[in-house]
Write a protein that holds these residues in place. Sequence first.
Motif, PDB file in Angstrom:
ATOM      1  N   ILE A  41       1.218   6.003  -7.942  1.00  0.00           N
ATOM      2  CA  ILE A  41      -0.342   6.402  -8.051  1.00  0.00           C
ATOM      3  C   ILE A  41      -0.194   8.096  -7.835  1.00  0.00           C
ATOM      4  O   ILE A  41      -0.685   8.822  -8.901  1.00  0.00           O
ATOM      5  CB  ILE A  41      -1.190   6.300  -6.997  1.00  0.00           C
ATOM      6  N   THR A  42       0.427   8.832  -7.210  1.00  0.00           N
ATOM      7  CA  THR A  42       0.586  10.286  -7.129  1.00  0.00           C
ATOM      8  C   THR A  42       1.556  10.628  -8.475  1.00  0.00           C
ATOM      9  O   THR A  42       0.871  11.757  -8.841  1.00  0.00           O
ATOM     10  CB  THR A  42       1.538  10.544  -5.741  1.00  0.00           C
TER      11      THR A  42
ATOM     12  N   SER B 154       0.870  -1.210   0.049  1.00  0.00           N
ATOM     13  CA  SER B 154       0.012   0.170   0.053  1.00  0.00           C
ATOM     14  C   SER B 154       0.841   1.241  -0.073  1.00  0.00           C
ATOM     15  O   SER B 154       0.640   2.256  -0.796  1.00  0.00           O
ATOM     16  CB  SER B 154      -0.980   0.233   1.158  1.00  0.00           C
ATOM     17  N   HIS B 155       1.887   1.198   0.762  1.00  0.00           N
ATOM     18  CA  HIS B 155       2.753   2.372   0.894  1.00  0.00           C
ATOM     19  C   HIS B 155       3.613   2.584  -0.481  1.00  0.00           C
ATOM     20  O   HIS B 155       3.662   3.732  -0.975  1.00  0.00           O
ATOM     21  CB  HIS B 155       3.894   2.281   1.783  1.00  0.00           C
ATOM     22  N   ASP B 156       3.972   1.427  -1.070  1.00  0.00           N
ATOM     23  CA  ASP B 156       4.892   1.673  -2.450  1.00  0.00           C
ATOM     24  C   ASP B 156       3.949   2.187  -3.519  1.00  0.00           C
ATOM     25  O   ASP B 156       4.311   2.864  -4.303  1.00  0.00           O
ATOM     26  CB  ASP B 156       5.492   0.303  -2.758  1.00  0.00           C
TER      27      ASP B 156
ATOM     28  N   ARG C  13       1.449   4.049  -3.254  1.00  0.00           N
ATOM     29  CA  ARG C  13       0.821   5.715  -3.287  1.00  0.00           C
ATOM     30  C   ARG C  13       1.927   6.371  -3.880  1.00  0.00           C
ATOM     31  O   ARG C  13       1.243   7.454  -4.490  1.00  0.00           O
ATOM     32  CB  ARG C  13       0.764   5.970  -1.714  1.00  0.00           C
ATOM     33  N   THR C  14       3.115   6.083  -4.079  1.00  0.00           N
ATOM     34  CA  THR C  14       4.086   7.126  -4.774  1.00  0.00           C
ATOM     35  C   THR C  14       3.761   6.986  -6.357  1.00  0.00           C
ATOM     36  O   THR C  14       4.008   8.008  -6.936  1.00  0.00           O
ATOM     37  CB  THR C  14       5.522   6.681  -4.462  1.00  0.00           C
TER      38      THR C  14
ATOM     39  N   LYS D 225      -1.050  10.614 -11.325  1.00  0.00           N
ATOM     40  CA  LYS D 225      -2.101  11.747 -11.293  1.00  0.00           C
ATOM     41  C   LYS D 225      -1.360  13.038 -11.918  1.00  0.00           C
ATOM     42  O   LYS D 225      -2.010  13.873 -12.466  1.00  0.00           O
ATOM     43  CB  LYS D 225      -2.444  12.018 -10.081  1.00  0.00           C
TER      44      LYS D 225
ATOM     45  N   ASP E  47      -8.064   7.373  -9.205  1.00  0.00           N
ATOM     46  CA  ASP E  47      -8.887   7.813  -7.875  1.00  0.00           C
ATOM     47  C   ASP E  47      -9.416   6.453  -7.166  1.00  0.00           C
ATOM     48  O   ASP E  47      -9.330   6.133  -6.084  1.00  0.00           O
ATOM     49  CB  ASP E  47     -10.004   8.679  -8.108  1.00  0.00           C
TER      50      ASP E  47
ATOM     51  N   VAL F 187      -6.194   1.024  -2.567  1.00  0.00           N
ATOM     52  CA  VAL F 187      -5.134   0.887  -1.823  1.00  0.00           C
ATOM     53  C   VAL F 187      -5.262   1.619  -0.326  1.00  0.00           C
ATOM     54  O   VAL F 187      -4.766   0.904   0.680  1.00  0.00           O
ATOM     55  CB  VAL F 187      -3.897   1.880  -2.290  1.00  0.00           C
ATOM     56  N   LYS F 188      -5.972   2.781  -0.058  1.00  0.00           N
ATOM     57  CA  LYS F 188      -6.357   3.152   1.178  1.00  0.00           C
ATOM     58  C   LYS F 188      -7.283   2.052   1.937  1.00  0.00           C
ATOM     59  O   LYS F 188      -7.040   2.084   3.211  1.00  0.00           O
ATOM     60  CB  LYS F 188      -7.050   4.586   0.851  1.00  0.00           C
TER      61      LYS F 188
ATOM     62  N   ASP G 114      -6.536   4.524  -6.104  1.00  0.00           N
ATOM     63  CA  ASP G 114      -6.087   4.934  -4.806  1.00  0.00           C
ATOM     64  C   ASP G 114      -7.017   4.626  -3.635  1.00  0.00           C
ATOM     65  O   ASP G 114      -6.508   4.592  -2.659  1.00  0.00           O
ATOM     66  CB  ASP G 114      -5.919   6.652  -4.750  1.00  0.00           C
TER      67      ASP G 114
END
Length: 484
Positions: free
Chosen positions: A297-298, A290-292, A294-295, A301, A321, A327-328, A324
Motif C-alpha cells: 500500500i505504501t 495486515s502487516h504484509d 502495509r508495504t 501511494k 487511503d 487494514v489498520k 489502508d
Amino acid sequence: MREHLRGRLRRLWPASLLGRLTLVMVAGLLVTQLVANAIWAGQLRSKAQVEAQSAAQYVAHSASAAIRFYRSLPLSYRVLTIQQMREMGGTRFFVQLNHAYVPVKEVAPHPLADSVKATLSATLKSDLPHSPVARLAFAWPDELAVSEDVRLGDLPDAWVQHILLVKPEPAPILVIQTELEPGNWLYMAALMPNPYFLSGNDPWAWDRLALQGLSLAAVLLLCLLVVRWITRPLAALSDAAAAFGQGEHAPPLPETGSREFINTARAFSAMRERIQRYIEDRERLFISISHDLRTPITRLKLRSELLDDEVLRNDFEEDLDELDMMVKGALQCVKDSDIHENPAEIKLDTLLGRLVRSARMAGHEVGFEESGLSVRAKPLALKRAIGNLLDNALYYGKRAEISTRADIGSVSIAVRDHGPGVPEDALASLFDPYMRLEHGREQNDNGMGLGLGIARGVIEAHGGQLILENHPEGGLHATIRLPA
C-alpha cells in the motif's frame, strides 16, 4: 391470577441443577411416604375395626353370662360371692354392687371406641332381651370411680392387679353398669382382649412417626449426597467454561466421576484446545496479512504520486487511503479484542478519574462523581472499553457524564453524551464493524466504526453487558454492567 401463580412457582423453582434434583427427590420421597402411610393407615384401621368388633362380641357374651349369674343369686349371696372371688384372685371382670348408677368420666372421643360400644350394646341386647339397657363407657384408671365415694386407686391392689392394668402404662377400662333390680346396680370393669387397642393401631402415633421421620431423613441425606456427588463435576465444568470464555487460563478438568462426565470432560478439553489453536492461528493470520499489506500500500501511494493525470491520481489515493484504513482497522480489532492480562481488583474511581482528567486536559467537559466502587476485571481491557465509549461521547456529544452505581449482583458504569442521540432503528446496528451514522462521519471523519464493537467484545469477555439507549433528556446513554 393464573399468571401470578405461575410467576410465583417460577420464582420458587430453583435455578441450579443441584437445587432442582434435590427438590424433585425430596418431593417424590415425601409424596411416596404420605401415600404409603395413607394406604397403610387405611388397612390398619380396617384390620383394627374387625378385630375390635370380634373382641367386643366376646366380651359382651362374657358380660351377659355374668349378669345372668348375679341376677340369679339372692341379694345376700351376691356380696358373699363377690368377696370370695376377690380373695381367690378375681375373674375376668372387677365386680361391684352399688345402689345407683355411678357417673364415669369417659376417655376422649374415639371412632374405634364408639364402634366397640355399639357392638357391645347390640350383643348385650341380643343376649339379654328383657334386661334394662346397659350403660357402657371407656375410662382411664386414675379417673375411674367404682362407687359414689370410692375410686379405683383407693382399692387394694389384690382386688384389681390381676384384672385391670393400672401401672406402669395404664390401659383404658371398659365399664358396664346395669340395673339388676330397682336400687341395685351391677358395676363391672374389664379390659379388652387387646388392652391398648385405641393406641396400638394408630398409624400416626408419635413413636411410629419418629421412626418414619428418621428413615426419611436418612434416605434424604443419602439422596442429597448422591445428587451433590453427581452435580459437583458439572459445576467444575461450568466454571472452566466461564473462565475459558473470559480468556482466563484454567487447569485441565479432572477425569474422575461417572463415565458420562469423563467423556464430557475429555470432549470439552479437546474443544478448548481446538478453539485456542483457532484463535491463535486467526490472530497470527490477521497480523501477518495486515502487516504484509502495509508495504505494498505504501509503494502504491508513492507510485500514485508519479501519475500525471490529477483526477486519476486523486482516485488512486482515495482508494489506497480507504484500503489502508481497512487494514489498520482489522489490525486494531484483533489487538484490542485479544488482550492477554490477568484480572485484578480495580477501583473505579481511580480508573475513571484518569480518563476524566485526560479528557479535561484536552479541553473537554466531563462530569464525574466518585462512588468508592470496585470490580474485578482486566485493567487495560476495561480502560480501553470505557475509553472508547468516552471518546465517542466527546466526539459526537461535545459534553459527557460518567456515573457508577451498585445493583444487585452487578456494578453499572454509565457514559452519557449530550448529542443528538441515535435513531431507534439504528441502535442495534451500532456494534457492526465500520458502521457509522451520518452525524458520526461529520463529527469524526477519521473514525473507522470499530470502537463500540471492540468495547462490547471486551465487556462480554468479562461476563458483562453493554447496553445502548437514548437518554430521555437527549443524547446517547451507554451502560456497562459487570458482575459485582
